[in-house]
Design a protein around this motif. Structure first.
Motif, PDB file in Angstrom:
ATOM      1  N   VAL A 158      83.312  35.391  10.249  1.00  0.00           N
ATOM      2  CA  VAL A 158      83.137  35.138  11.678  1.00  0.00           C
ATOM      3  C   VAL A 158      83.625  33.736  12.012  1.00  0.00           C
ATOM      4  N   TRP A 159      83.970  33.557  13.272  1.00  0.00           N
ATOM      5  CA  TRP A 159      84.574  32.319  13.770  1.00  0.00           C
ATOM      6  C   TRP A 159      83.751  31.814  14.950  1.00  0.00           C
ATOM      7  N   GLY A 160      83.383  30.546  14.913  1.00  0.00           N
ATOM      8  CA  GLY A 160      82.603  29.994  16.005  1.00  0.00           C
ATOM      9  C   GLY A 160      82.283  28.542  15.761  1.00  0.00           C
ATOM     10  N   GLU A 161      81.481  27.969  16.635  1.00  0.00           N
ATOM     11  CA  GLU A 161      81.166  26.559  16.490  1.00  0.00           C
ATOM     12  C   GLU A 161      80.113  26.378  15.394  1.00  0.00           C
ATOM     13  N   VAL A 197      79.446  34.226  18.055  1.00  0.00           N
ATOM     14  CA  VAL A 197      80.580  34.161  17.131  1.00  0.00           C
ATOM     15  C   VAL A 197      81.504  35.356  17.377  1.00  0.00           C
ATOM     16  N   ILE A 198      82.653  35.301  16.743  1.00  0.00           N
ATOM     17  CA  ILE A 198      83.634  36.384  16.846  1.00  0.00           C
ATOM     18  C   ILE A 198      83.992  36.841  15.438  1.00  0.00           C
ATOM     19  N   VAL A 199      83.968  38.136  15.194  1.00  0.00           N
ATOM     20  CA  VAL A 199      84.314  38.694  13.888  1.00  0.00           C
ATOM     21  C   VAL A 199      85.829  38.686  13.724  1.00  0.00           C
ATOM     22  N   VAL A 200      86.300  38.058  12.654  1.00  0.00           N
ATOM     23  CA  VAL A 200      87.742  37.991  12.426  1.00  0.00           C
ATOM     24  C   VAL A 200      88.158  38.661  11.124  1.00  0.00           C
ATOM     25  N   GLY A 201      87.222  39.062  10.293  1.00  0.00           N
ATOM     26  CA  GLY A 201      87.602  39.688   9.032  1.00  0.00           C
ATOM     27  C   GLY A 201      86.430  40.407   8.398  1.00  0.00           C
ATOM     28  N   LEU A 202      86.737  41.222   7.388  1.00  0.00           N
ATOM     29  CA  LEU A 202      85.720  42.041   6.732  1.00  0.00           C
ATOM     30  C   LEU A 202      86.090  42.215   5.276  1.00  0.00           C
ATOM     31  N   TRP A 203      85.074  42.145   4.404  1.00  0.00           N
ATOM     32  CA  TRP A 203      85.251  42.523   3.001  1.00  0.00           C
ATOM     33  C   TRP A 203      84.266  43.620   2.669  1.00  0.00           C
ATOM     34  N   GLU A 227      89.258  25.429  22.716  1.00  0.00           N
ATOM     35  CA  GLU A 227      88.753  24.467  23.687  1.00  0.00           C
ATOM     36  C   GLU A 227      87.304  24.792  24.053  1.00  0.00           C
ATOM     37  N   GLN A 228      87.003  26.081  24.122  1.00  0.00           N
ATOM     38  CA  GLN A 228      85.651  26.479  24.489  1.00  0.00           C
ATOM     39  C   GLN A 228      84.669  26.248  23.347  1.00  0.00           C
ATOM     40  N   PHE A 229      85.062  26.587  22.145  1.00  0.00           N
ATOM     41  CA  PHE A 229      84.152  26.499  21.016  1.00  0.00           C
ATOM     42  C   PHE A 229      84.077  25.096  20.413  1.00  0.00           C
ATOM     43  N   GLY A 230      85.050  24.248  20.694  1.00  0.00           N
ATOM     44  CA  GLY A 230      85.060  22.926  20.078  1.00  0.00           C
ATOM     45  C   GLY A 230      85.593  23.013  18.659  1.00  0.00           C
ATOM     46  N   GLU A 231      84.953  22.292  17.746  1.00  0.00           N
ATOM     47  CA  GLU A 231      85.412  22.276  16.364  1.00  0.00           C
ATOM     48  C   GLU A 231      84.947  23.555  15.667  1.00  0.00           C
ATOM     49  N   GLU A 232      85.741  24.607  15.797  1.00  0.00           N
ATOM     50  CA  GLU A 232      85.353  25.889  15.249  1.00  0.00           C
ATOM     51  C   GLU A 232      85.554  25.911  13.734  1.00  0.00           C
ATOM     52  N   ARG A 233      84.868  26.818  13.084  1.00  0.00           N
ATOM     53  CA  ARG A 233      85.081  27.017  11.659  1.00  0.00           C
ATOM     54  C   ARG A 233      84.733  28.448  11.308  1.00  0.00           C
TER      55      ARG A 233
END
Length: 598
Positions: free
Chosen positions: A373-376, A344-350, A310-316
């Motif tokens: 990363v995840w964010g608008e 943004v928020i870090v959600v994964g790493l390679w 809801e805060q970020f809107g259409e996140e990707r």
């Protein structure tokens, strides 16, 4: 020497110092030079700002948008799949196919994009053939760089060179004027890498040589079990079976502590965190799976998945490659407030080398790491402008407009034809192509604007202002008058080799475009006293700036393969120095054939 010349030299010296030391970003330095030139009266505002509406900048804008359309419609992905099938499993054949594909694709799209596309393909081919990817990745980066010499729009440096010639009163280059030189260089690079150069390539592998280590297909992330989800009450084995093929559980945390004993008897509880390895598709689907959430969103965003949405809107999701000498290098993920600093928020790493374990927040970042990363969308699109990141890429699991792929290909081809037949100037043809892919819905207007690498555009415009100042103050003529007599004792062939060498050396500390901006006006001015065509001198300089393969710092594509290939700094010089010498000789020979000496 006049006062304007002295002031211009001081601004030039400070600009070069800042570019070499990287105390400030290159685009910031270039814009600072524009302001300084106007503030000191070296240029009037109209002259200083002329670069922002120049033909090179407009052509680069069009090329960026067309490249984005190629990716956004899945056309690049289709080409990658086709190349993977053709490359097979044999080293020599795979090397030939990958190098040729990278060179041809880079002729019309950004070479860094092509290098990024080819990295996982090379990893897959290497894994299937059971040989290290280091045998393929450096040649792929090389070919992507050399492929830019096949057309005028392959690299910004050639557009700048064309602009310099026109400012000198010449007709300038056509879109395929440099193609004969480019074809000779591509043929030389193929021959070199398939025969002598192949034995100079390092034969290195990391601790794990499996396909996923090279193919960027295996990401490390954390999953939070949400209250009321269908996973609550399941055993770990049942949960693993349920999500087989989507992710693999590496560790299981409860209250921040790993569960080491009695896993078979224990049941999943709400609030448990699973440390997993996941495919791109699996990672992208986690946020949509009932009962599962990306733990980093909840942890760093201090919100549930729904509240964060809801805060970020259409996140990707997006991928960020950590640059060498980045502020982030050596810092743990948890030490950097990604939400505050980058939005943004870090959600994964390679990571290619070494096993990644433990909580994501405790992992210390290294150059070459790829963060998911995840964010608008607006914040994600701007991250490519941050110096901490070598490049920003869309996450490969995103929805593509595949039905518009043929439209993108047709519009790109039409732009090339219009430019080649001179029905439209190059910059107008590619600007029309950029408009065409938006109208054809290959990408939205917002995506087109997001595709523009503003730091590249700003840098080129600022560098052109600096070049105009050198011309305006007479420093270009002064330099040409000084250097021309020193070169007159050499034959035309060796003069062009020396000019190529100057571009090849300077581009190791500056960008190719900056090298051409500084030296091309001098080269053009030296043409008449040396009895050479300005086109031959400027072309040799520009190709030297683009095709020199001496260090990993010369081109961003080299940095992109540096870590995945397990390379060392000296590997590039050992492989690239003999090839760069060959390139200089070939460029001089073909340039004299195209533009004979007077």
């Amino acid at each position: 020497m006049s006062q304007p010349q002295i002031v211009c030299l001081l601004i030039l010296g400070l600009t070069l110092l800042l570019l070499v030391t990287e105390w400030l970003r290159a685009d910031v330095v270039a814009l600072g030079a524009v302001v300084a030139l106007v503030a000191t009266g070296v240029l009037v505002p109209e002259q200083a700002l002329k670069g922002f509406g120049s033909e090179p900048v407009i052509a680069v804008i069009g090329a960026f948008v067309l490249s984005a359309a190629v990716v956004n419609t899945g056309l690049a992905e289709r080409l990658g799949q086709w190349v993977t099938r053709i490359a097979g499993t044999r080293l020599v054949w795979g090397l030939l196919v990958l190098m040729l594909a990278a060179a041809l694709l880079s002729a019309l799209t950004h070479h860094l994009l092509i290098t990024a596309l080819m990295v996982p393909i090379a990893g897959t081919v290497a894994a299937r053939g059971n040989f290290p990817a280091s045998r393929l990745l450096m040649p792929v980066s090389l070919s992507a760089s050399i492929g830019t010499t096949l057309t005028l729009i392959g690299a910004p440096a050639f557009l700048v060179a064309d602009h310099v010639l026109q400012e000198a009163g010449r007709e300038g280059f056509g879109i395929f004027s440099l193609t004969p030189i480019g074809m000779a260089l591509v043929a030389c690079s193929l021959f070199y890498m398939l025969l002598p150069g192949r034995w100079l390539l390092p034969d290195r592998v990391g601790s794990d040589s499996s396909t996923v280590r090279f193919a960027l297909d295996d990401y490390y992330t954390e999953i939070l079990i949400v209250e009321g989800g269908p996973q609550v009450g399941l055993g770990l084995a049942a949960l693993s079976e349920r999500y087989k093929g989507r992710f693999e559980v590496i560790d299981w945390l409860r209250g921040g502590d790993p569960i080491r004993h009695g896993r078979d008897e224990r049941k999943i509880q709400a609030g448990d965190v699973l440390l997993v390895r996941s495919t791109p598709e699996g990672l992208a689907d986690i946020a949509d799976e009932k009962g599962l959430a990306l733990h980093a969103v909840a942890k760093y965003g201090e919100a549930t998945d729904a509240e964060a949405e809801e805060q970020f809107g259409e996140e990707r999701l997006a991928q960020l490659v950590i640059a060498p000498r980045s502020y982030l290098s050596g810092r743990a993920v948890g030490e950097v407030d990604f939400r505050q600093r980058y939005g943004v928020i870090v959600v994964g790493l390679w990571r290619r080398e070494g096993w990644v374990g433990g909580e994501l927040s405790g992992i210390r970042l290294q150059p070459g790491d790829t963060l998911v990363v995840w964010g608008e969308p607006q914040r994600l699109d701007s991250l490519g402008l941050q110096r901490e990141f070598l490049m920003a890429l869309p996450f490969r699991a995103r929805r593509l407009r595949r039905s518009r792929a043929w439209w993108a290909l047709g519009i790109l081809g039409s732009s090339v034809v219009l430019a080649a037949t001179e029905l439209l100037p190059v910059h107008v043809a590619f600007l029309a192509g950029a408009l065409g892919v938006v109208v054809a819905r290959c990408l939205s207007a917002e995506e087109a604007y997001a595709a523009l690498e503003l730091r590249v555009i700003a840098f080129i415009a600022g560098a052109l202002a600096l070049g105009a100042a050198l011309e305006q103050t007479g420093l270009t003529t002064l330099a040409a008058t000084h250097f021309a007599p020193l070169l007159q004792e050499f034959s035309p062939f060796w003069i062009l080799v020396l000019v190529f060498s100057a571009g090849a050396i300077l581009t190791q500390i500056l960008s190719d475009a900056a090298t051409v901006v500084l030296l091309a006006p001098i080269a053009a001015r030296m043409a008449e006293p040396l009895g050479l065509a300005p086109e031959a001198l400027v072309a040799s300089l520009a190709i030297g700036a683009v095709a020199a393969f001496l260090t990993p710092l010369g081109h961003h594509g080299n940095l992109l393969v540096y870590v995945p290939g397990g390379y060392r700094f000296g590997d590039f010089f050992r492989v690239g120095a003999p090839l760069t010498v060959l390139f200089g000789l070939i460029t001089a020979f073909v340039a004299l054939w195209l533009w004979p000496a007077a």
